[in-house]
Design a protein around this motif. Structure first.
Motif, PDB file in Angstrom:
ATOM      1  N   LYS A 185     -52.108 -30.663 -19.188  1.00  0.00           N
ATOM      2  CA  LYS A 185     -51.575 -29.938 -20.270  1.00  0.00           C
ATOM      3  C   LYS A 185     -52.357 -30.379 -21.559  1.00  0.00           C
ATOM      4  O   LYS A 185     -52.807 -31.317 -21.778  1.00  0.00           O
ATOM      5  N   ASN A 214     -43.946 -27.542 -25.034  1.00  0.00           N
ATOM      6  CA  ASN A 214     -44.779 -28.731 -24.983  1.00  0.00           C
ATOM      7  C   ASN A 214     -44.012 -29.809 -23.894  1.00  0.00           C
ATOM      8  O   ASN A 214     -44.882 -30.642 -23.263  1.00  0.00           O
ATOM      9  N   ASN A 215     -42.742 -29.688 -23.747  1.00  0.00           N
ATOM     10  CA  ASN A 215     -42.152 -30.786 -23.158  1.00  0.00           C
ATOM     11  C   ASN A 215     -41.485 -30.430 -21.715  1.00  0.00           C
ATOM     12  O   ASN A 215     -41.399 -31.024 -21.081  1.00  0.00           O
ATOM     13  N   THR A 216     -41.218 -29.208 -21.620  1.00  0.00           N
ATOM     14  CA  THR A 216     -40.472 -28.616 -20.489  1.00  0.00           C
ATOM     15  C   THR A 216     -41.192 -27.610 -19.294  1.00  0.00           C
ATOM     16  O   THR A 216     -41.954 -26.423 -20.077  1.00  0.00           O
ATOM     17  N   THR A 254     -39.955 -31.421 -15.752  1.00  0.00           N
ATOM     18  CA  THR A 254     -40.077 -32.457 -16.630  1.00  0.00           C
ATOM     19  C   THR A 254     -39.396 -31.864 -17.801  1.00  0.00           C
ATOM     20  O   THR A 254     -39.414 -30.539 -18.140  1.00  0.00           O
ATOM     21  N   LYS A 255     -38.783 -32.687 -18.726  1.00  0.00           N
ATOM     22  CA  LYS A 255     -38.111 -32.475 -19.910  1.00  0.00           C
ATOM     23  C   LYS A 255     -38.746 -33.217 -20.988  1.00  0.00           C
ATOM     24  O   LYS A 255     -38.518 -33.145 -22.136  1.00  0.00           O
ATOM     25  N   ASP A 256     -39.781 -34.159 -20.675  1.00  0.00           N
ATOM     26  CA  ASP A 256     -40.321 -35.043 -21.795  1.00  0.00           C
ATOM     27  C   ASP A 256     -41.795 -34.918 -21.598  1.00  0.00           C
ATOM     28  O   ASP A 256     -42.638 -35.980 -21.675  1.00  0.00           O
ATOM     29  N   GLY A 257     -42.380 -33.675 -21.470  1.00  0.00           N
ATOM     30  CA  GLY A 257     -43.560 -33.514 -21.675  1.00  0.00           C
ATOM     31  C   GLY A 257     -44.875 -34.022 -20.554  1.00  0.00           C
ATOM     32  O   GLY A 257     -45.917 -34.081 -20.508  1.00  0.00           O
ATOM     33  N   LYS A 311     -44.033 -36.991 -18.513  1.00  0.00           N
ATOM     34  CA  LYS A 311     -43.905 -38.376 -18.437  1.00  0.00           C
ATOM     35  C   LYS A 311     -43.119 -38.583 -17.221  1.00  0.00           C
ATOM     36  O   LYS A 311     -43.345 -39.490 -16.402  1.00  0.00           O
TER      37      LYS A 311
END
Length: 339
Positions: free
Chosen positions: A56, A85-87, A102-105, A107
Motif C-alpha cells: 500500500k 487507506n484503511n479498508t 482489513t479495516k485497519d490499513g 495491520k
C-alpha cells in the motif's frame, strides 16, 4: 486459469519511455508477481500478489508499506479491491480459496469467506460502492460467482451468468474480467477454447483469438465517456504467443446495451502490440492497455493503438480523469506512467 522480465533496471526509478510517455519504477518488492491492483485516488493505491504479499502507498507511490497475511503466506492474491487507506479486500485464487478484509490499513486481516472445494479458482473481483462480485472458473459446469452487498463483510453464491461451454473459463491475469456499473449489470469475459461475453444470463461469442487454453479475453473496461460510440473495450490474445496482435482486442458498441448481439462487436483498426492482460481508461477518449508484450495507448476510444513501452506488466489501473496511472507486474515491480 493459471498462467521474465524483458528489461532489467539497475536501480529503482529506472525509466522505459517512448516519446511523451514515461514509465517510472516506483518500487520493487522482491521477485513477487503482482496481478492485483486497486487505485483509490491520486494518492492511495494497493497491490497484491504471490506469497501472501499486499502493498500500500498513501503518498502517490513515494513510499510503500508491505503486509503478509500470516494464515495465507503462500497464497496468490491476484485480486484486490481497496476503498480507502484503511479498508481493502483481497482474494486468494485456489486450494483453498480465501477472501480477507482489513479495516485497519493492513495491520490485521479478517477471513470473510473460504472454500476447500476441489477445482475452485477465483479470478477477479469488482465493486461499485458496497456492492461487489467475485468470479471464478466453472464449478460443476456453472460459472462460480459470489456477491456481497455490504462491502465484503459477507458473501453468498449467485448464478447470474449463462452456462459456459466446455473448456471455457476465466483468466486471473489482471483480475479485471468482470465489471458492472450502477446502470449496467455484471459483464464477464472468458477465454480458453471458447471466448465469450456473458451478460444477463446469456453469452455472446467474441471475435477475439481463441481455441487454445492460452487464448481469449483477459480484461474489460466500461467507457465512462457519456458521449461514447464505444461502450466497452476488451483485451486479451494468446499469452503463450505474446508478440501476436491477431484479434487481441474487441470494441463493444453502445448499441449492445440497447439490443445485445454479436453485431455490436468490432476489432480495432490498428490493434495494440501483442498479448494484453489489462486495460484502463484515463479520460474521455484515451485508453491504455498492458501485458507481457508491453504497453499501448489509444486516443480514439480503442480504434487505433500506439506502442509506447516494451516493459512487461500484468495490470494497469487509474482513476478516471485522475492524475495517477499505476502498473504492476513480474519481479515485484510497481510503476507509474506519466505524460
Amino acid at each position: 486459469m493459471r498462467l521474465k522480465l524483458l528489461l532489467l533496471f539497475s536501480i529503482l526509478g529506472g525509466i522505459c519511455s517512448t516519446n511523451a510517455q514515461k514509465i517510472t519504477i516506483l518500487t520493487q518488492h522482491g521477485k513477487e508477481s503482482f496481478r492485483g491492483l486497486s487505485v483509490v485516488n491520486d494518492s492511495i493505491a494497493w497491490v497484491s500478489g504471490t506469497h501472501g504479499n499486499v502493498g500500500k502507498s498513501i503518498d502517490h507511490g513515494k513510499t510503500w508499506e508491505w503486509f503478509t497475511i500470516s494464515e495465507c503466506d503462500k497464497c496468490d492474491f491476484r485480486s484486490i479491491q481497496a476503498f480507502d487507506n484503511n479498508t481493502a479486500i483481497v482474494v486468494a485464487i485456489d486450494t483453498p480459496s480465501f477472501i480477507f478484509k482489513t479495516k485497519d490499513g493492513g495491520k490485521t486481516w479478517n477471513k470473510v469467506w473460504e472454500s476447500h472445494t476441489s477445482g475452485m479458482f477465483l479470478d477477479a473481483c469488482h465493486f461499485v460502492g458496497k456492492n461487489g462480485y467475485v468470479i471464478g472458473d466453472p464449478v460443476d459446469g456453472q460459472i462460480f460467482t459470489l456477491e456481497t452487498m455490504n462491502q465484503g463483510e459477507t458473501w453468498k453464491p449467485v448464478q447470474i451468468f449463462a452456462q459456459p461451454q466446455t473448456n471455457e473459463a476465466f483468466f486471473a491475469s489482471s483480475a479485471s474480467n468482470i465489471v458492472f456499473s450502477k446502470k449496467i449489470a455484471p459483464i464477464a469475459v472468458s477465454g480458453g477454447e471458447h471466448a465469450s461475453l456473458f451478460y444477463k444470463k446469456k453469452s455472446y461469442r467474441l471475435p477475439i483469438t481463441q481455441g487454445k487454453t492460452s487464448t481469449g479475453a483477459n480484461s474489460i473496461v466500461l467507457n465512462n465517456n457519456k458521449l461514447e460510440n464505444i461502450a466497452a473495450i476488451i483485451v486479451g490474445g494468446d499469452f503463450m504467443n505474446k508478440e501476436s496482435s491477431d484479434s487481441n482486442i474487441v470494441l463493444v458498441k453502445k448499441s449492445f446495451f440497447l439490443n445485445p448481439n454479436v453485431s455490436a462487436f468490432q476489432l480495432s483498426k490498428t490493434p495494440p502490440k501483442g498479448y494484453k492482460s489489462s486495460v484502463t481508461q484515463i479520460n474521455n477518449e484515451t485508453f491504455i492497455a498492458t501485458g507481457t508484450s508491453g504497453t499501448d495507448i489509444s486516443n480514439d476510444e480503442g480504434v487505433n493503438w500506439k506502442h509506447i513501452s516494451d516493459q512487461p506488466f500484468h495490470v494497469i489501473q487509474s482513476v478516471f480523469k485522475g492524475n495517477w496511472i499505476v502498473l504492476a507486474g513480474p519481479n515485484g515491480i510497481v510503476a507509474n506512467l506519466s505524460f
